[in-house]
Design an enzyme around this catalytic site. Sequence first.
Site, PDB file in Angstrom:
ATOM      1  N   LYS A 195       0.857  -1.186   0.000  1.00 18.26           N
ATOM      2  CA  LYS A 195       0.000   0.000   0.000  1.00 18.26           C
ATOM      3  C   LYS A 195       0.892   1.235   0.000  1.00 18.26           C
ATOM      4  CE  LYS A 195      -3.591   2.424   2.552  1.00 18.26           C
ATOM      5  NZ  LYS A 195      -4.563   2.360   3.632  1.00 18.26           N
ATOM      6  N   LYS A 248      -2.193  -1.455  -3.773  1.00 18.89           N
ATOM      7  CA  LYS A 248      -3.054  -0.284  -3.707  1.00 18.89           C
ATOM      8  C   LYS A 248      -2.227   0.967  -3.794  1.00 18.89           C
ATOM      9  CE  LYS A 248      -6.099   2.038  -0.543  1.00 18.89           C
ATOM     10  NZ  LYS A 248      -6.511   2.155   0.819  1.00 18.89           N
TER      11      LYS A 248
HETATM   12  C1  PBG Z   1      -7.534   3.209   5.537  1.00 22.43           C
HETATM   13  C2  PBG Z   1      -7.795   3.161   4.084  1.00 22.43           C
HETATM   14  C3  PBG Z   1      -7.619   4.147   3.115  1.00 22.43           C
HETATM   15  C4  PBG Z   1      -8.136   3.630   1.920  1.00 22.43           C
HETATM   16  C5  PBG Z   1      -8.564   2.335   2.192  1.00 22.43           C
HETATM   17  N1  PBG Z   1      -8.327   2.059   3.538  1.00 22.43           N
HETATM   18  C6  PBG Z   1      -7.153   5.544   3.208  1.00 22.43           C
HETATM   19  C7  PBG Z   1      -5.761   5.874   3.529  1.00 22.43           C
HETATM   20  O1  PBG Z   1      -4.903   5.012   3.712  1.00 22.43           O
HETATM   21  O2  PBG Z   1      -5.536   7.065   3.633  1.00 22.43           O
HETATM   22  C8  PBG Z   1      -8.197   4.350   0.600  1.00 22.43           C
HETATM   23  C9  PBG Z   1      -9.229   3.871  -0.355  1.00 22.43           C
HETATM   24  C10 PBG Z   1      -9.517   4.770  -1.495  1.00 22.43           C
HETATM   25  O3  PBG Z   1      -8.882   5.817  -1.719  1.00 22.43           O
HETATM   26  O4  PBG Z   1     -10.437   4.424  -2.232  1.00 22.43           O
HETATM   27  N2  PBG Z   1      -6.227   3.197   5.935  1.00 22.43           N
END
Ligand code: PBG
Length: 324
Positions: A195, A248
């Site tokens: 991520k 992601k």
């Molecule tokens: C929580 C999380 C996030 C997303 C999914 N889980 C936000 C972040 O890490 O700031 C983002 C999902 C999206 O942008 O569609 N940590």
Amino acid sequence: MYFPQYRPRRLRANETIRRMVRETALLPDNFIYPLFVTHGKGMKKEIGSMPGNYQQSIDNLVKDCEEVHGLGIPAVILFGIPEKKDELGTEAYSDEGIVQHAIKAIKNRLPELMVITDVCMCEYTSHGHCGVIRNGVVQNDATLELLAKEALSHAKAGADMVAPSDMMDGRVAAIRDILDNEGYENIPIMSYAAKYASGFYGPFREAAESTPQFGDRRSYQMDPPNSREALREVELDIEEGADIVMVKPALSYLDIISQIKQEFTMPVAAYNVSGEFSMVKAAAKLGWIDGDRVMMEVLTSIKRAGADMILTYHAKEAAALLNR
Ligand code: PBG
């Protein structure tokens, strides 16, 4: 064999032949639909930057899930918006939390729909970070305990799968450990393994009300220029017990999806995140692109790169087109 004997255009001449040689098939089976659940009754508030997506109370959420299920989409992933936030994000792991109640309501009405939960602190903490803060720093090891408690409370409420998105080190092992000890050894973990600290999460933070109140997430989420590190992160998560590994965002990271698919044998998920969705919607609204066509091209490219599953806000629209 070269031109003029060989002519690649022969296999593109009409839709029938194109269908026969098509290498990638996108299916509603591939989608996981993200949903935002909030307290109250009869609540359905559209997220400004994500047209067609809502913060909704459980009654409306269940109706939405019926539609999702009817379209042949196998799974949803839940994000909670708590009543109040605090330093330790206590609603995240409360048995009376909004996500815990939503899981029960959905499973009660639609036992076959797979309910996945996002396991993270940022929606529940007053500071908006994904863990416990001490001296202005997100504490890794202290956060693990809370994440494990959160995952367990989701499993107890009936979640079919948990998906940690916090990027703390060791969280997959901590979650696997508590689930196994408490008799939830059959609940899979889909880890947000690679991520990245991404600008593409902008609209989500409006949706989940989870913008960090100071600093950013670069001390725990990955640095976008790195790809070898993504392989290391995936390897560690698999060692710790991840059943599915996620990349992601998706679109700017297709190379990462592809490398992970080649290196490992676990199923690969990709998160087509909020900013990727909003860009398509915005450009389509301006008449600059054909929104449906670009949506299908984006989703197909993520599948072609190697994703077995795609978390996407486009899921319902795309499934409706595929079912036509
Ligand atoms: C929580 C999380 C996030 C997303 C999914 N889980 C936000 C972040 O890490 O700031 C983002 C999902 C999206 O942008 O569609 N940590």
